[in-house]
Design a protein around this motif. Sequence first.
Motif, PDB file in Angstrom:
ATOM      1  N   LEU A 305       0.818  -1.219   0.000  1.00  0.00           N
ATOM      2  CA  LEU A 305       0.000   0.000   0.000  1.00  0.00           C
ATOM      3  C   LEU A 305       0.846   1.260   0.000  1.00  0.00           C
ATOM      4  O   LEU A 305       0.327   2.359   0.189  1.00  0.00           O
ATOM      5  CB  LEU A 305      -0.923   0.007   1.225  1.00  0.00           C
ATOM      6  N   LYS A 306       2.128   1.130  -0.241  1.00  0.00           N
ATOM      7  CA  LYS A 306       3.001   2.303  -0.167  1.00  0.00           C
ATOM      8  C   LYS A 306       2.913   3.200  -1.385  1.00  0.00           C
ATOM      9  O   LYS A 306       3.266   4.373  -1.337  1.00  0.00           O
ATOM     10  CB  LYS A 306       4.457   1.854   0.034  1.00  0.00           C
ATOM     11  N   SER A 307       2.416   2.681  -2.496  1.00  0.00           N
ATOM     12  CA  SER A 307       2.312   3.470  -3.721  1.00  0.00           C
ATOM     13  C   SER A 307       1.024   4.286  -3.743  1.00  0.00           C
ATOM     14  O   SER A 307      -0.034   3.829  -3.308  1.00  0.00           O
ATOM     15  CB  SER A 307       2.348   2.541  -4.942  1.00  0.00           C
ATOM     16  N   ARG A 308       1.108   5.473  -4.262  1.00  0.00           N
ATOM     17  CA  ARG A 308      -0.071   6.353  -4.417  1.00  0.00           C
ATOM     18  C   ARG A 308      -1.146   5.684  -5.265  1.00  0.00           C
ATOM     19  O   ARG A 308      -2.337   5.852  -5.042  1.00  0.00           O
ATOM     20  CB  ARG A 308       0.381   7.678  -5.053  1.00  0.00           C
ATOM     21  N   GLN A 309      -0.727   4.892  -6.255  1.00  0.00           N
ATOM     22  CA  GLN A 309      -1.663   4.305  -7.212  1.00  0.00           C
ATOM     23  C   GLN A 309      -2.448   3.120  -6.639  1.00  0.00           C
ATOM     24  O   GLN A 309      -3.434   2.687  -7.230  1.00  0.00           O
ATOM     25  CB  GLN A 309      -0.898   3.834  -8.456  1.00  0.00           C
TER      26      GLN A 309
END
Length: 450
Positions: A305-309
């Motif tokens: 879940l670390k990516s903005r997307q």
Amino acid sequence: MNYLDIAVSIESKSCTLLVGTGFSMYMTDGAAPSWIDLLTDCAIRLNDNLKTYNELFRDDGNGTMANKFELTICAQILELEFSRKGKNIREEIAEIITTRINRGTINNDHLILAHHFFSENFSINVVTTNYDTLFSDYILPDNNRIFAEGVPVGRDNSGLNIYHVHGSVLNPSSIVLTMDDYFRFQHKDNYFSRKLYTLLQESTVVILGYSLGDFNLNRILNEAKNTKQGGRKKNDIYYVTRGKVNQVQQSYYLNTYGINVIEETDLSRFFYEVSEKKEVAKKTVDAQRNLKTAILNGQISRDDLKSRQSFDNILSSLINMGIKLDAPRSFDFLRIVYSEKCELTRENHAWDQYVHYAHWLIDLAAEIPLRNTVFQDEFLQHVSYSFRKMSRELYIGYSWQSFAAWESRWTDMILDNRELIIALIEAEGFIPGINGVNDLKVKHDVTRNI
């Protein structure tokens, strides 16, 4: 920093680099000409005893030249003077560029670094307003496709796509130079203008080699903003610069165009940092492809879940599985997602996670009414946490970019959800003068009917 989001976009084949003159100057240690350099060189080549040169340019007192008129107007005047002498200014420009950008002027260390980066990531789309052929002749000469007006496109359907939206020295007549040229480009519905704005709206964009005040950059951003289509798909824009950018400028570009600034980063560091995130990005993209399994099992790794997307992919996966976003099953999974994202904000150097967190809350509030749902109270608890960690101005320990997200995207949310958030602001004691919630109340009053 935002390097992971950029690396994820590259890995998922949805990254566009918008490349300006600064990139060519980096590759040639400054030998590549700026736009004013091109025009002053042209003025000198007129051989009219510097008459036109002195009418258009002046010494700014620091040993560099300044233009007396807007540069597209200078170019228009120069075009007329060249025409009177029976010469073609665009052919002169092509000659100047090929003289100043060639194998003898290119920094070999920078070339090796760029070649390695793009050979590893040739799915990137390169959109450039530069006229030179650095990418196709030197950086990746054996694996590219050039798109420029009047230049044949190779039949091979692979390789680095290079879009010369303002023309190329390969076809000097295609060069967009004068005020008339820019006006025609802006109002001409051709392949290049359509492709440019499609890429800007549908992929993650990284801006390299421009100043924030650059005419070309601001004209493109304004047109992209004016032609932007609705829909859930979000694009992110990152601006990479060697220098520092003050908060006023950062706030303006974040609010106006959604641009995230990555400052004090030269291109060598940019290539290195993005490459360093490649393995993590691969795992992130793989996890996003397996979201269906994660949703069915009701569990997801915090690292995924670390990516903005990630959040947009989660919403899309729920819909593709036939699960309504306001269904209990969706809320059960989103409860896990938001809780894990909240925990990510508590890690060291997690400022980008605070911004993602704010955007994810706005994204959901833009999609479905939350009043009287089983998720209403929990949603508002997350909003409260986001508000308590944001600031209107730059304060140590608070995220001003989170505030910018809430302020700039306020009207993206469904009106009733905005009303819920205003009721939360009025009921809870936020820090006056820091969190900026009063600014949101004022904005709500002004935009209530939008």
